[in-house]
Design a protein around this motif. Structure first.
Motif, mmCIF file in Angstrom:
data_model
loop_
_atom_site.group_PDB
_atom_site.id
_atom_site.type_symbol
_atom_site.label_atom_id
_atom_site.label_comp_id
_atom_site.label_asym_id
_atom_site.label_seq_id
_atom_site.Cartn_x
_atom_site.Cartn_y
_atom_site.Cartn_z
ATOM 1 N N LEU A 87 -14.677 14.792 30.884
ATOM 2 C CA LEU A 87 -14.579 15.488 31.735
ATOM 3 C C LEU A 87 -13.203 15.180 33.156
ATOM 4 O O LEU A 87 -13.136 17.244 33.396
ATOM 5 N N ILE A 88 -12.235 14.243 32.898
ATOM 6 C CA ILE A 88 -11.492 14.538 33.112
ATOM 7 C C ILE A 88 -10.179 16.090 33.179
ATOM 8 O O ILE A 88 -9.373 17.204 33.229
ATOM 9 N N GLU A 89 -10.505 15.853 31.333
ATOM 10 C CA GLU A 89 -10.324 16.478 30.251
ATOM 11 C C GLU A 89 -9.861 18.298 31.400
ATOM 12 O O GLU A 89 -10.070 18.890 31.442
ATOM 13 N N LEU A 90 -11.153 18.270 30.823
ATOM 14 C CA LEU A 90 -12.023 19.776 31.733
ATOM 15 C C LEU A 90 -11.967 20.374 32.868
ATOM 16 O O LEU A 90 -11.779 21.330 32.856
ATOM 17 N N ARG A 91 -11.983 19.617 33.652
ATOM 18 C CA ARG A 91 -11.222 20.002 35.069
ATOM 19 C C ARG A 91 -10.209 19.914 35.222
ATOM 20 O O ARG A 91 -8.569 20.782 35.735
ATOM 21 N N THR A 92 -9.004 19.031 34.699
ATOM 22 C CA THR A 92 -7.573 19.439 34.720
ATOM 23 C C THR A 92 -6.595 19.687 33.686
ATOM 24 O O THR A 92 -5.541 20.173 33.701
ATOM 25 N N GLY A 93 -7.111 19.307 32.442
ATOM 26 C CA GLY A 93 -6.520 19.834 30.613
ATOM 27 C C GLY A 93 -5.888 18.728 30.400
ATOM 28 O O GLY A 93 -4.462 18.926 29.696
ATOM 29 N N ARG A 94 -5.872 17.042 31.327
ATOM 30 C CA ARG A 94 -4.797 16.440 30.964
ATOM 31 C C ARG A 94 -5.964 14.968 31.040
ATOM 32 O O ARG A 94 -6.531 14.859 31.581
ATOM 33 N N ILE A 95 -5.516 14.340 30.336
ATOM 34 C CA ILE A 95 -6.167 13.384 30.154
ATOM 35 C C ILE A 95 -4.961 11.863 30.154
ATOM 36 O O ILE A 95 -3.381 11.930 29.746
ATOM 37 N N PRO A 96 -5.246 11.237 32.204
ATOM 38 C CA PRO A 96 -4.606 10.621 32.441
ATOM 39 C C PRO A 96 -3.744 9.462 31.419
ATOM 40 O O PRO A 96 -4.592 8.503 30.721
ATOM 41 N N ASN A 97 -2.624 9.130 31.692
ATOM 42 C CA ASN A 97 -2.078 8.038 30.518
ATOM 43 C C ASN A 97 -2.892 6.519 30.746
ATOM 44 O O ASN A 97 -3.087 5.560 30.444
ATOM 45 N N TRP A 98 -2.790 6.532 32.008
ATOM 46 C CA TRP A 98 -4.067 5.270 32.582
ATOM 47 C C TRP A 98 -4.602 4.700 31.557
ATOM 48 O O TRP A 98 -5.356 4.150 32.172
ATOM 49 N N LEU A 99 -5.748 6.247 32.211
ATOM 50 C CA LEU A 99 -6.689 6.005 31.118
ATOM 51 C C LEU A 99 -6.931 6.243 29.372
ATOM 52 O O LEU A 99 -7.834 5.699 29.058
ATOM 53 N N THR A 100 -5.738 6.112 28.730
ATOM 54 C CA THR A 100 -5.695 6.253 27.794
ATOM 55 C C THR A 100 -5.135 4.791 26.826
ATOM 56 O O THR A 100 -5.459 4.020 25.343
ATOM 57 N N ILE A 101 -5.083 3.532 27.722
ATOM 58 C CA ILE A 101 -4.653 2.699 27.272
ATOM 59 C C ILE A 101 -5.298 1.994 27.676
ATOM 60 O O ILE A 101 -5.498 1.028 26.874
ATOM 61 N N LEU A 102 -6.551 2.291 28.674
ATOM 62 C CA LEU A 102 -7.755 1.174 28.616
ATOM 63 C C LEU A 102 -8.661 0.639 27.574
ATOM 64 O O LEU A 102 -8.842 -0.221 27.126
ATOM 65 N N PRO A 103 -8.558 1.765 26.790
ATOM 66 C CA PRO A 103 -9.792 1.154 25.563
ATOM 67 C C PRO A 103 -8.875 0.281 24.690
ATOM 68 O O PRO A 103 -9.021 -0.701 23.576
ATOM 69 N N LEU A 104 -7.063 0.322 24.345
ATOM 70 C CA LEU A 104 -6.163 -0.756 23.833
ATOM 71 C C LEU A 104 -6.359 -1.507 24.660
ATOM 72 O O LEU A 104 -6.830 -3.475 23.898
ATOM 73 N N VAL A 105 -6.454 -1.415 25.848
ATOM 74 C CA VAL A 105 -6.635 -3.356 26.575
ATOM 75 C C VAL A 105 -7.918 -4.227 26.396
ATOM 76 O O VAL A 105 -8.675 -5.183 26.612
ATOM 77 N N LEU A 106 -9.230 -2.779 26.398
ATOM 78 C CA LEU A 106 -10.397 -3.332 26.408
ATOM 79 C C LEU A 106 -10.897 -4.153 24.475
ATOM 80 O O LEU A 106 -11.229 -4.929 24.631
ATOM 81 N N PHE A 107 -9.765 -3.210 23.950
ATOM 82 C CA PHE A 107 -10.070 -3.932 22.599
ATOM 83 C C PHE A 107 -9.506 -4.728 22.612
ATOM 84 O O PHE A 107 -9.668 -6.303 21.092
ATOM 85 N N VAL A 108 -7.776 -5.310 22.831
ATOM 86 C CA VAL A 108 -6.981 -6.917 22.908
ATOM 87 C C VAL A 108 -7.949 -8.128 22.998
ATOM 88 O O VAL A 108 -8.301 -8.807 23.069
ATOM 89 N N ALA A 109 -9.151 -7.614 24.696
ATOM 90 C CA ALA A 109 -10.170 -8.849 25.049
ATOM 91 C C ALA A 109 -10.863 -9.033 23.853
ATOM 92 O O ALA A 109 -11.058 -10.071 24.135
ATOM 93 N N VAL A 110 -11.296 -7.819 23.878
ATOM 94 C CA VAL A 110 -12.747 -7.839 22.824
ATOM 95 C C VAL A 110 -12.276 -8.688 21.210
ATOM 96 O O VAL A 110 -12.509 -9.856 20.937
ATOM 97 N N LEU A 111 -11.105 -8.445 20.981
ATOM 98 C CA LEU A 111 -10.144 -9.495 19.979
ATOM 99 C C LEU A 111 -10.092 -10.488 20.250
ATOM 100 O O LEU A 111 -10.185 -11.389 19.615
ATOM 101 N N ALA A 112 -10.090 -10.994 21.380
ATOM 102 C CA ALA A 112 -8.854 -11.985 22.325
ATOM 103 C C ALA A 112 -10.932 -13.245 22.242
ATOM 104 O O ALA A 112 -10.475 -14.482 22.179
ATOM 105 N N LEU A 113 -11.456 -12.762 22.081
ATOM 106 C CA LEU A 113 -12.903 -13.034 22.566
ATOM 107 C C LEU A 113 -13.711 -13.801 21.370
ATOM 108 O O LEU A 113 -15.079 -14.221 21.515
#
Length: 152
Positions: A19-45
């Motif tokens: 939705l953000i990319e369709l509206r603005t044409g960009r995907i913010p960096n803070w949004l692209t780092i969240l999958p990695l953060v979530l995966f690290v949490a899954v990996l740790a648990l």
């Protein structure tokens, strides 16, 4: 608890990025780092990390593929990071089929974006994909990722 809902959280991130990319044409960096953060949490648990290591490898492979696409001008940096992040959550056994789904969706979405732009596009549109001649990659990434994580 996070292990049970990680795929749904990732699906929500993919929808938000689209939705953000369709509206603005960009995907913010803070949004692209969240999958990695979530995966690290899954990996740790996680108790058994064996399959997660394979998923980390496929995420790295998709990142390298994305860098090649970025280098030749075929994808934006946000789409590359989003592709790698989505690959982290697709089970290894479903990765090949998910990649095929992504390739098919890419061509379908490219056709649809061109047709929608022709029908409704305007230079003064508030939606980036209607104002510019672009093909946002976040939509096929999101659909293929959600299908790979939750459907097949």
């Amino acid at each position: 608890m996070i292990l049970e809902y990680a795929d749904y959280a990732m699906a929500a991130l993919l929808v938000a990025a689209t939705l953000i990319e369709l509206r603005t044409g960009r995907i913010p960096n803070w949004l692209t780092i969240l999958p990695l953060v979530l995966f690290v949490a899954v990996l740790a648990l996680a108790e058994d990390r064996t399959l997660l290591y394979f998923q980390a490898g496929q995420g790295a492979a998709m990142f390298v593929l994305g860098l090649v696409l970025f280098a030749i001008g075929g994808a934006g940096a946000g789409a590359v990071k989003l592709l790698a992040g989505a690959a982290l959550f697709v089970p290894f056994a479903k990765a090949f089929y998910t990649f095929l789904i992504f390739l098919g969706l890419f061509f379908v979405c490219a056709f649809l974006f061109v047709q929608v732009r022709k029908a409704f596009g305007a230079e003064d549109s508030k939606w980036h994909f209607l104002a510019k001649q672009v093909i946002p990659l976040s939509l096929p990434i999101a659909i293929a990722g959600i299908i790979g994580m939750l459907v097949i």
